[in-house]
Design a protein around this motif. Structure first.
Motif, PDB file in Angstrom:
ATOM      1  N   GLY A  41       8.402  12.558   9.902  1.00  0.00           N
ATOM      2  CA  GLY A  41       9.117  13.559   9.129  1.00  0.00           C
ATOM      3  C   GLY A  41       8.162  14.559   8.503  1.00  0.00           C
ATOM      4  O   GLY A  41       6.930  14.421   8.567  1.00  0.00           O
ATOM      5  N   GLU A  42       8.714  15.566   7.842  1.00  0.00           N
ATOM      6  CA  GLU A  42       7.880  16.599   7.228  1.00  0.00           C
ATOM      7  C   GLU A  42       7.020  16.021   6.104  1.00  0.00           C
ATOM      8  O   GLU A  42       5.847  16.358   5.963  1.00  0.00           O
ATOM      9  N   ARG A  43       7.586  15.116   5.302  1.00  0.00           N
ATOM     10  CA  ARG A  43       6.824  14.532   4.199  1.00  0.00           C
ATOM     11  C   ARG A  43       5.675  13.673   4.720  1.00  0.00           C
ATOM     12  O   ARG A  43       4.578  13.685   4.162  1.00  0.00           O
ATOM     13  N   GLY A  44       5.909  12.932   5.794  1.00  0.00           N
ATOM     14  CA  GLY A  44       4.848  12.093   6.346  1.00  0.00           C
ATOM     15  C   GLY A  44       3.679  12.908   6.848  1.00  0.00           C
ATOM     16  O   GLY A  44       2.517  12.576   6.589  1.00  0.00           O
ATOM     17  N   HIS A  45       3.952  13.982   7.593  1.00  0.00           N
ATOM     18  CA  HIS A  45       2.867  14.832   8.083  1.00  0.00           C
ATOM     19  C   HIS A  45       2.158  15.541   6.936  1.00  0.00           C
ATOM     20  O   HIS A  45       0.937  15.714   6.954  1.00  0.00           O
ATOM     21  N   TRP A  46       2.910  15.927   5.931  1.00  0.00           N
ATOM     22  CA  TRP A  46       2.339  16.573   4.741  1.00  0.00           C
ATOM     23  C   TRP A  46       1.405  15.614   4.011  1.00  0.00           C
ATOM     24  O   TRP A  46       0.286  15.960   3.641  1.00  0.00           O
ATOM     25  N   LEU A  47       1.862  14.373   3.811  1.00  0.00           N
ATOM     26  CA  LEU A  47       1.019  13.371   3.154  1.00  0.00           C
ATOM     27  C   LEU A  47      -0.247  13.100   3.958  1.00  0.00           C
ATOM     28  O   LEU A  47      -1.340  12.983   3.396  1.00  0.00           O
ATOM     29  N   ALA A  48      -0.108  12.968   5.266  1.00  0.00           N
ATOM     30  CA  ALA A  48      -1.256  12.633   6.117  1.00  0.00           C
ATOM     31  C   ALA A  48      -2.352  13.683   5.996  1.00  0.00           C
ATOM     32  O   ALA A  48      -3.545  13.357   5.967  1.00  0.00           O
ATOM     33  N   ARG A  49      -1.962  14.946   5.911  1.00  0.00           N
ATOM     34  CA  ARG A  49      -2.969  16.008   5.834  1.00  0.00           C
ATOM     35  C   ARG A  49      -3.669  16.049   4.483  1.00  0.00           C
ATOM     36  O   ARG A  49      -4.743  16.625   4.352  1.00  0.00           O
TER      37      ARG A  49
ATOM     38  N   ALA B  83       5.754  19.842   0.149  1.00  0.00           N
ATOM     39  CA  ALA B  83       6.180  19.412   1.488  1.00  0.00           C
ATOM     40  C   ALA B  83       7.395  20.218   1.929  1.00  0.00           C
ATOM     41  O   ALA B  83       8.291  20.498   1.118  1.00  0.00           O
ATOM     42  N   PRO B  84       7.437  20.594   3.202  1.00  0.00           N
ATOM     43  CA  PRO B  84       8.611  21.332   3.693  1.00  0.00           C
ATOM     44  C   PRO B  84       9.859  20.460   3.644  1.00  0.00           C
ATOM     45  O   PRO B  84       9.776  19.224   3.605  1.00  0.00           O
ATOM     46  N   PRO B  85      11.023  21.074   3.653  1.00  0.00           N
ATOM     47  CA  PRO B  85      12.273  20.286   3.691  1.00  0.00           C
ATOM     48  C   PRO B  85      12.334  19.451   4.973  1.00  0.00           C
ATOM     49  O   PRO B  85      11.854  19.856   6.024  1.00  0.00           O
ATOM     50  N   GLU B  86      12.922  18.277   4.872  1.00  0.00           N
ATOM     51  CA  GLU B  86      13.061  17.395   6.030  1.00  0.00           C
ATOM     52  C   GLU B  86      14.050  17.990   7.034  1.00  0.00           C
ATOM     53  O   GLU B  86      15.043  18.610   6.654  1.00  0.00           O
ATOM     54  N   THR B  87      13.745  17.796   8.296  1.00  0.00           N
ATOM     55  CA  THR B  87      14.637  18.278   9.359  1.00  0.00           C
ATOM     56  C   THR B  87      15.337  17.137  10.085  1.00  0.00           C
ATOM     57  O   THR B  87      16.235  17.379  10.894  1.00  0.00           O
ATOM     58  N   LEU B  88      14.890  15.900   9.828  1.00  0.00           N
ATOM     59  CA  LEU B  88      15.488  14.733  10.476  1.00  0.00           C
ATOM     60  C   LEU B  88      16.195  13.878   9.430  1.00  0.00           C
ATOM     61  O   LEU B  88      15.747  13.801   8.277  1.00  0.00           O
ATOM     62  N   PRO B  89      17.276  13.203   9.803  1.00  0.00           N
ATOM     63  CA  PRO B  89      17.925  12.296   8.847  1.00  0.00           C
ATOM     64  C   PRO B  89      17.057  11.071   8.582  1.00  0.00           C
ATOM     65  O   PRO B  89      16.287  10.641   9.432  1.00  0.00           O
ATOM     66  N   GLU B  90      17.197  10.530   7.373  1.00  0.00           N
ATOM     67  CA  GLU B  90      16.428   9.334   7.007  1.00  0.00           C
ATOM     68  C   GLU B  90      16.991   8.107   7.709  1.00  0.00           C
ATOM     69  O   GLU B  90      18.209   7.962   7.875  1.00  0.00           O
ATOM     70  N   LEU B  91      16.107   7.238   8.126  1.00  0.00           N
ATOM     71  CA  LEU B  91      16.511   5.995   8.785  1.00  0.00           C
ATOM     72  C   LEU B  91      17.415   5.194   7.851  1.00  0.00           C
ATOM     73  O   LEU B  91      17.087   4.998   6.676  1.00  0.00           O
ATOM     74  N   PRO B  92      18.550   4.713   8.342  1.00  0.00           N
ATOM     75  CA  PRO B  92      19.436   3.923   7.485  1.00  0.00           C
ATOM     76  C   PRO B  92      18.735   2.672   6.940  1.00  0.00           C
ATOM     77  O   PRO B  92      17.861   2.092   7.586  1.00  0.00           O
ATOM     78  N   ALA B  93      19.135   2.280   5.756  1.00  0.00           N
ATOM     79  CA  ALA B  93      18.499   1.147   5.076  1.00  0.00           C
ATOM     80  C   ALA B  93      18.590  -0.129   5.897  1.00  0.00           C
ATOM     81  O   ALA B  93      17.680  -0.966   5.857  1.00  0.00           O
ATOM     82  N   ARG B  94      19.681  -0.296   6.646  1.00  0.00           N
ATOM     83  CA  ARG B  94      19.846  -1.532   7.421  1.00  0.00           C
ATOM     84  C   ARG B  94      18.732  -1.706   8.451  1.00  0.00           C
ATOM     85  O   ARG B  94      18.352  -2.822   8.800  1.00  0.00           O
ATOM     86  N   ALA B  95      18.195  -0.577   8.980  1.00  0.00           N
ATOM     87  CA  ALA B  95      17.092  -0.646   9.943  1.00  0.00           C
ATOM     88  C   ALA B  95      15.745  -0.547   9.251  1.00  0.00           C
ATOM     89  O   ALA B  95      14.775  -1.199   9.652  1.00  0.00           O
ATOM     90  N   ALA B  96      15.660   0.249   8.179  1.00  0.00           N
ATOM     91  CA  ALA B  96      14.394   0.421   7.464  1.00  0.00           C
ATOM     92  C   ALA B  96      13.920  -0.884   6.837  1.00  0.00           C
ATOM     93  O   ALA B  96      12.713  -1.114   6.703  1.00  0.00           O
TER      94      ALA B  96
END
Length: 471
Positions: free
Chosen positions: A139-147, A71-84
């Protein structure tokens, strides 16, 4: 015959027709000889299982296949745990839309550990409306997993995978391309649409109609050919798209026909009548033809061709008892000036109110609340996306409190409950509760209001944890 083959042969004829085979001298056969059960059938199956286990354990593994690129490196910050932390609570509720929207507005991506459940939920056909909301937050990992997963592939279609993508996946691919490069999306339609199956053409034309702009006039030749398509749905959608392109030749022909009708010229069939969707034959039912032309000629084209104003066009339609077709036209094309003029004749038309001036819709909301007309309120508010303004939200909760069904007067309870459910997901989350219900409220009314307040409380916490201002 080796021992496993002998066991298979006996299994085929049955242990009642022969003795168990004697194991050979090798170590495995010797181990098999030690395996016994109270009955011959059990002994045969146990020895066969031992041989199968030994065969599997001793089998050389297959050579590794081609491994996917990481998977390519992520370009967006991860959602904070308080919201996730809210995703497991809202994932199978209407609040998931709001959660995804808040996530995208914050510029975050879904944490990796939450991706499988989210992709599983969104991949089902009845959750297809979630796909546009997922794109900015996977994110990059999500699109990578989906494919990599066949059930998820349509959630992240790749431009190079058009041929291997499902009709839903092709629609999603085109919508994504449309967002980022409208010209490339138009070119893709011009190359691909004519060769697609009917269900794919229908999906792609629906996506086009959802996003159609005046810049799409280059698609007119393609749409014109589709007005004679073998699929009735495709023909209808192509005509609808041409109707919504003000400078299309179809609109020009319809405007000329309408001008001739108003000028007293008897309508006659022409070469384009069928492909333009005119009543068949157009010359034998002038009211039907007039209704069609008023409903399916872009208002800008009508106003220019007839050299008139929205108010004068409305008066002309009223004179010929054709206000409803013209109203349908204003709604279809989202033509605010014509909708405003028509509202003087059709002041309670719910679709016109959605298209017309915002102050007119706000006045209609206020009037329906003053009249305590729950049926009308539901009609007006159902198409109105949330979150609603704080003033509208507070006014609706006050109206719900005032119209609470009681044991002595329980009319319109179904509409009351529907409005409460609508308010739960669309009212502004910081709306204050209007207070306790009357003592004689029906026993289920407090439960309904309790659910409404609990949902608003959860949404308020969502907004807080996502850092959303009160607004």
């Amino acid at each position: 015959m080796n021992h496993p083959d002998a066991l298979l042969a006996l299994a085929l004829i049955g242990t009642a027709r022969g003795p168990l085979p004697t194991p050979g001298p090798d170590a495995l056969a010797g181990a098999a000889a030690q395996v016994t059960r109270p009955d011959p059938e059990g002994t045969l199956l146990a020895r066969a299982a031992l041989h199968a286990l030994a065969h599997a354990a001793g089998r050389r593994p297959d050579p590794p296949g081609d491994q996917p690129d990481p998977a390519p490196p992520e370009t967006l910050p991860e959602l904070p745990a308080r919201a996730a932390r809210h995703l497991p609570t809202v994932i199978r509720t209407p609040l998931l839309n709001e959660w995804l929207t808040l996530c995208a507005q914050g510029g975050w991506r879904v944490p990796h550990a939450l991706l499988p459940d989210l992709l599983d939920h969104a991949a089902t056909s009845y959750n297809s409306h979630l796909r546009p909301l997922l794109t900015p937050v996977l994110g990059e990992r999500g699109h990578w997993l989906a494919r990599l997963h066949p059930d998820w592939a349509s959630l992240s279609p790749h431009p190079d995978s058009w041929e291997a993508t499902t009709p839903a996946g092709r629609e999603d691919l085109w919508r994504r391309l449309r967002e980022h490069d409208p010209q490339a999306a138009r070119e893709l339609l011009q190359r691909r649409l004519d060769s697609e199956r009917a269900d794919t053409r229908r999906r792609l034309l629906t996506a086009l109609l959802d996003t159609l702009t005046d810049d799409d006039h280059p698609l007119e030749p393609l749409l014109d050919t589709l007005t004679t398509d073998r699929s009735a749905d495709t023909r209808t959608q192509a005509c609808a798209a041409l109707h919504r392109l003000p400078r299309s030749a179809q609109n020009a022909r319809n405007a000329a026909r309408l001008a001739a009708l108003f000028g007293g010229t008897p309508p006659t069939p022409d070469d384009h009548a069928t492909r333009d969707g005119l009543p068949d034959p157009p010359g034998q039912n002038t009211p039907a033809l007039l209704a069609h032309l008023l409903a399916h000629t872009h208002p800008d084209t009508l106003l220019t061709a007839l050299n008139t104003t929205p108010a004068a066009l409305t008066a002309l339609a009223r004179q010929h008892d054709q206000l409803q077709p013209l109203a349908q036209n204003a709604v279809t094309t989202h033509h605010t000036p014509l909708a405003a003029a028509l509202l003087t004749e059709l002041p309670t038309h719910p679709q016109l109110l959605q298209v017309g001036p915002p102050e007119t819709l706000a006045a209609a909301h206020t009037q329906a609340m003053n009249d305590r007309d729950l049926e009308r309120l539901l009609t007006l508010l159902d198409p109105h996306p949330g979150p609603w303004t704080p003033d509208l939200s507070a006014a609706l909760l006050t109206t719900l409190h005032a119209t609470c069904p009681t044991r002595h007067h329980a009319a319109h309870t179904h509409r009351w409950e529907q409005l409460a459910e609508l308010a739960a997901t669309r009212a502004h989350p910081h709306t204050l509760h209007p207070g306790p219900l009357p003592d004689d409220a029906t026993e289920w009314a407090p439960q309904t209001m309790g659910k409404l307040q609990a949902t608003l409380d959860l949404r308020q916490q969502l907004w807080t944890d996502f850092g959303k201002e009160r607004g």
